[in-house]
Design a protein around this motif. Sequence first.
Motif, mmCIF file in Angstrom:
data_model
loop_
_atom_site.group_PDB
_atom_site.id
_atom_site.type_symbol
_atom_site.label_atom_id
_atom_site.label_comp_id
_atom_site.label_asym_id
_atom_site.label_seq_id
_atom_site.Cartn_x
_atom_site.Cartn_y
_atom_site.Cartn_z
ATOM 1 N N ARG A 1 0.802 -1.223 0.000
ATOM 2 C CA ARG A 1 0.000 0.000 0.000
ATOM 3 C C ARG A 1 0.837 1.277 0.000
ATOM 4 O O ARG A 1 0.282 2.377 -0.094
ATOM 5 C CB ARG A 1 -0.945 0.002 1.218
ATOM 6 N N LEU A 2 2.165 1.135 0.102
ATOM 7 C CA LEU A 2 3.000 2.334 0.142
ATOM 8 C C LEU A 2 2.876 3.182 -1.123
ATOM 9 O O LEU A 2 2.790 4.415 -1.012
ATOM 10 C CB LEU A 2 4.462 1.970 0.428
ATOM 11 N N PRO A 3 2.834 2.622 -2.321
ATOM 12 C CA PRO A 3 2.649 3.485 -3.501
ATOM 13 C C PRO A 3 1.371 4.323 -3.434
ATOM 14 O O PRO A 3 1.391 5.509 -3.805
ATOM 15 C CB PRO A 3 2.634 2.497 -4.671
ATOM 16 N N ALA A 4 0.276 3.749 -2.947
ATOM 17 C CA ALA A 4 -0.967 4.518 -2.828
ATOM 18 C C ALA A 4 -0.812 5.637 -1.809
ATOM 19 O O ALA A 4 -1.326 6.747 -2.009
ATOM 20 C CB ALA A 4 -2.121 3.593 -2.435
ATOM 21 N N TYR A 5 -0.111 5.348 -0.722
ATOM 22 C CA TYR A 5 0.152 6.382 0.288
ATOM 23 C C TYR A 5 0.942 7.528 -0.343
ATOM 24 O O TYR A 5 0.583 8.703 -0.189
ATOM 25 C CB TYR A 5 0.917 5.785 1.473
ATOM 26 N N GLU B 1 -7.353 14.624 6.007
ATOM 27 C CA GLU B 1 -8.121 14.609 4.749
ATOM 28 C C GLU B 1 -7.331 13.935 3.635
ATOM 29 O O GLU B 1 -7.883 13.144 2.857
ATOM 30 C CB GLU B 1 -8.474 16.041 4.330
ATOM 31 N N ALA B 2 -6.045 14.270 3.535
ATOM 32 C CA ALA B 2 -5.204 13.688 2.479
ATOM 33 C C ALA B 2 -5.084 12.181 2.666
ATOM 34 O O ALA B 2 -5.167 11.414 1.699
ATOM 35 C CB ALA B 2 -3.828 14.347 2.479
ATOM 36 N N TRP B 3 -4.886 11.741 3.904
ATOM 37 C CA TRP B 3 -4.789 10.304 4.165
ATOM 38 C C TRP B 3 -6.096 9.596 3.834
ATOM 39 O O TRP B 3 -6.094 8.530 3.222
ATOM 40 C CB TRP B 3 -4.421 10.077 5.624
ATOM 41 N N ARG B 4 -7.204 10.215 4.211
ATOM 42 C CA ARG B 4 -8.499 9.603 3.924
ATOM 43 C C ARG B 4 -8.734 9.498 2.419
ATOM 44 O O ARG B 4 -9.196 8.464 1.918
ATOM 45 C CB ARG B 4 -9.618 10.417 4.595
ATOM 46 N N ALA B 5 -8.378 10.563 1.691
ATOM 47 C CA ALA B 5 -8.550 10.552 0.234
ATOM 48 C C ALA B 5 -7.692 9.480 -0.429
ATOM 49 O O ALA B 5 -8.044 8.951 -1.486
ATOM 50 C CB ALA B 5 -8.202 11.929 -0.340
ATOM 51 N N ALA B 6 -6.561 9.135 0.215
ATOM 52 C CA ALA B 6 -5.672 8.103 -0.331
ATOM 53 C C ALA B 6 -6.109 6.694 0.073
ATOM 54 O O ALA B 6 -5.475 5.712 -0.329
ATOM 55 C CB ALA B 6 -4.243 8.349 0.136
ATOM 56 N N GLY B 7 -7.191 6.603 0.877
ATOM 57 C CA GLY B 7 -7.719 5.296 1.249
ATOM 58 C C GLY B 7 -7.241 4.783 2.591
ATOM 59 O O GLY B 7 -7.339 3.576 2.866
#
Length: 198
Positions: A106-110, A133-139
Amino acid sequence: MSAKEVEFFLDVGSPTTYLAWTQLPGLCRDAGATLKLRPMLLGAVFQATGNASPANVPAKGRHMNLDMARFARRYGVPLAINPHFPVNTLTLMRAATGVQLRTPERLPAYLDGVFRAMWVEPLNLNDPGLVAEAWRAAGFEPQALLALAGEADVKAALRATTDEAIARGVFGAPTMFVGDEMFFGQDRLDFVREALAG
């Protein structure tokens, strides 16, 4: 380490590292190479090496902003200079390290999400609410990531990677290694490509 591997020492607080991130996965894929992500803390690297952000030299900072815009156009990627720069990336890089330790896939998505928040939107990631917000938007679930960033083994792993980077001669970000050969800066990707081909 195989010559068909690129180690990528990175910190999300660097716009040139964002530009490198937009290119390196494809470059490695084309070369049949593995991209090994190495989250580090750029502020600690600067402190240890006596280096500083180009933004600290106004004439250099202005030139770099123009140069980065040129590269963004060349790469066909969005880039917005963050008016809230510099951002303290300690929590962001601890979270990156935690994701890498617990769920490395999941690091690339982060990184995609945080780089987008920092260098495309661009948000003030000194603000914990905007980080969430940024973390939530990234899943990602923000409270879980925040807790992960505070775990002792995560903090130790980020320190260890940063110390290793300094010991290997890293003085800024992005820095790439192919074998023992070091390349600094997103404008050195052609040399990375040549090293992989050789």
